[in-house]
Design an enzyme around this catalytic site. Structure first.
Site, PDB file in Angstrom:
ATOM      1  N   ASP A  56      22.976  13.666  20.814  1.00  0.00           N
ATOM      2  CA  ASP A  56      22.965  13.717  19.347  1.00  0.00           C
ATOM      3  C   ASP A  56      23.242  12.334  18.757  1.00  0.00           C
ATOM      4  OD1 ASP A  56      23.009  16.801  19.115  1.00  0.00           O
ATOM      5  OD2 ASP A  56      24.711  16.354  20.403  1.00  0.00           O
ATOM      6  N   GLU A  66      16.504  14.283  25.417  1.00  0.00           N
ATOM      7  CA  GLU A  66      15.273  14.033  24.673  1.00  0.00           C
ATOM      8  C   GLU A  66      15.011  12.554  24.422  1.00  0.00           C
ATOM      9  OE1 GLU A  66      15.995  16.506  21.332  1.00  0.00           O
ATOM     10  OE2 GLU A  66      16.146  18.272  22.603  1.00  0.00           O
TER      11      GLU A  66
END
Lengths: 186, 395
Positions: B18, B282
């Site tokens: 994040d 990601e």
């Protein structure tokens, strides 16, 4: 209050001063629990329809509108006619009003019609319905886990995913909120 | 200038993902729009120190690289009043903005954007730039969905690395030796060595090492992060490491260096200097594609093995860039197997796919380069984001 992930077609929510009826709700799982819900909503004041997306945990002011049990009679020129079996009063709804309910709608089916004042604005399906499989690939022997799925066409024309052991002619129970196969019903 | 300020809120769930994406987004936006004020409000500043060692945990507000970082756990109504509001508020990955900020932002910020996680799943296109009606206020809110197609929000590549890639590759041996020297290692990297990086979630590496032993080539692995190190050390204990001194382990032709955290910039550079990369999450996936080097992706582990859906979707998006169907089929099989083993145990049979992976490195590199070219041309998230705001302001 209801979370977006608990809303389904036929529910009504209040946003500011406006009431919206949910015509379609699709849940999608994201990463790290950040799931989202895509909703087609109709503003009951303006009639405007918008396609929107929310976090699955977004909270909504859920409003319960009046509803009447009515039977679906027929479709003609894009109008779907329903009848109250006690008063014989009839009401027409459009394809847009019905949203995803069309996937499971069959003649003679009795469902809740949602009313805004005197006007029918939508429908709410039961959570579970039973429908017949009219086409699917042949069953595969050996897999009874139900985890591997294949596509099956229902007698309403809608396609859902079913376990490999299902065959043409099977009556199956489906969760109308998720399109998920629940069990064989025959 | 299309906007004067962007406030980005980030809630750290776990690991580095994040914070890493938010840091990258903020840095790249600053590069693209130097006059725009960019502030990152984060609830775990300590995680950012792993990504940029210049950032200090415990401080309410600090500036690095032109971006202001604010500890959102220290935020209150008084501080919000002093800080004021940007004209764009980003809620990263569906995080909730603290009430003391949001209540006023609903009226003060014209635009709120939920910047979502990256996914290659087809449904993402249908969610991109869809409005999220708000119950009050004057702001408009939209979902911005990153992805690998033109109809999504795209991905964030490291633009500085992309610009300098030719120079980076030309100077790779020097860069690798400089990294190694920081760990106290004197053994230099040399041409002909097979170089790889390992940055994964919890798993074992038995079959990887067994396969690398068969290559008849010197191998050097840069191993990052506590989870990769734990898995690698378990494997080496089982197989028996034959030599090496901390932070180096040696087994036959394979040298493994346990690396400390390096900055995001250096990690992205390193990905361009190797022969293969094992990446996780990601952001590292995107930079691995950007490097144009063969990679194996370890997706974020989720309940009910939902990562398989993500990996399958990514493979489907990657497939068109392969010229050889058999190479792709073997690669896909390896990716699925790799993401099936939370902890790889001895005897797991992924050896065959690793063998094909190392045999097909050149073909996989070709496919990766093609995908990299496509996303550089068509999936620039910063450009797409800027275009969207420009269009929003115009209306």
């Amino acid at each position: 209050m209801k979370e977006a992930q608990d809303l389904r077609a036929g529910n009504t929510v209040k946003m500011g001063n406006d009431l919206f009826i949910i015509l379609k709700a699709i849940y999608n799982k994201g990463s790290r629990g950040a799931s989202s819900v895509k909703m087609k909503m109709k503003n009951l004041s303006t009639g405007g329809v918008s396609e929107t997306v929310y976090r699955a945990s977004d909270k909504f002011d859920n409003v319960v509108l009046d509803r009447r049990k009515m039977q679906f009679l027929c479709e003609s020129n894009g109008f779907y006619t329903f009848m109250d079996n006690e008063t014989y009063e009839q009401m027409d709804l459009t394809r847009e009003d019905l949203g995803d309910a069309l996937n499971y709608l069959k003649e003679e089916m009795v469902i809740d019609i949602i009313l805004h004042g005197e006007k029918a604005v939508g429908v709410e399906l039961p959570v579970h319905v039973e429908r017949d499989i009219v086409y699917t690939e042949p069953a595969v022997k050996g897999d009874t886990s139900g985890k591997v799925l294949k596509v099956a066409k229902l007698d309403t024309g809608h396609e859902v995913k079913v376990p490999l052991y299902c065959v043409i002619g099977d009556k199956i129970k489906i969760d109308t909120t998720t399109d998920a196969f629940v069990a064989r019903a025959n | 200038m299309i906007f004067t300020g962007i406030d980005i809120f980030c809630h750290v769930i776990d690991n580095l993902g994040d914070a890493g994406v938010v840091y990258r987004f903020a840095s790249e936006m600053k590069l693209a729009h130097p006059a725009c004020g960019i502030r990152v409000f984060i609830d775990d500043m300590a995680v950012l120190t792993n990504i940029d060692p210049a950032i200090i945990a415990g401080s309410f507000m600090q500036e690095h690289g032109g971006v202001i970082f604010i500890d959102s756990t220290m935020l209150d109504a008084g501080k919000v009043e002093t800080l004021g509001f940007a004209d764009v508020l980003i809620e990263a990955f569906g995080c909730y903005t603290p009430d003391c900020y949001l209540e006023k932002a609903l009226f003060a910020c014209p635009l709120i954007i939920n910047l979502e996680y990256l996914s290659a799943e087809p449904w993402v296109e249908g969610y991109h730039l869809k409005e999220s009606l708000l119950p009050k206020g004057t702001a408009k809110k939209y979902f911005f969905m990153p992805g690998f197609t033109e109809s999504t929000g795209g991905v964030i590549l490291n633009s500085r690395v992309q610009r300098r890639k030719g120079d980076i590759v030309a100077g790779r041996i020097g860069f690798l030796n400089e990294l190694l020297s920081r760990t106290g290692m004197e053994t230099p990297v040399f041409e002909g060595q097979l170089i790889g990086t390992v940055f994964t979630y919890e798993r074992g590496f038995d079959t990887l090492l067994a396969e690398l032993e068969q290559l008849n080539r010197e191998v050097l692995l840069f191993c990052f992060g506590r989870k990769s190190r734990g898995g690698m050390e378990h494997t080496l204990t089982r197989l028996g490491a034959l030599g090496g001194r901390e932070p180096l382990r040696k087994r036959k032709n394979i040298s493994i260096v346990f690396m400390p955290f390096i900055s995001q910039q250096e990690y992205d550079t390193l990905l361009c200097c190797t022969d293969f990369n094992m990446v996780r999450g990601e952001d590292s996936l995107v930079q691995a594609i950007g490097a144009g080097i063969p990679f194996i992706w370890n997706a974020y582990l989720q309940d009910e093995k939902y990562q398989h859906i993500k990996v399958e979707a990514f493979c489907a998006a990657f497939q068109p860039y392969f010229d050889d169907e058999k190479v792709f089929a073997a690669y896909r099989k390896l990716m699925l197997q790799f993401n099936d083993a939370a902890i790889e145990s001895p005897g797991r049979t992924t050896g065959e796919q690793y063998r094909l992976f190392f045999r097909d490195l050149e073909k996989i590199e070709h496919a990766t380069s093609k995908m990299c070219y496509f996303i550089r041309q068509n999936c620039n998230l910063v450009g797409k984001f800027s275009d969207f705001i420009r269009e929003f302001k115009r209306q």
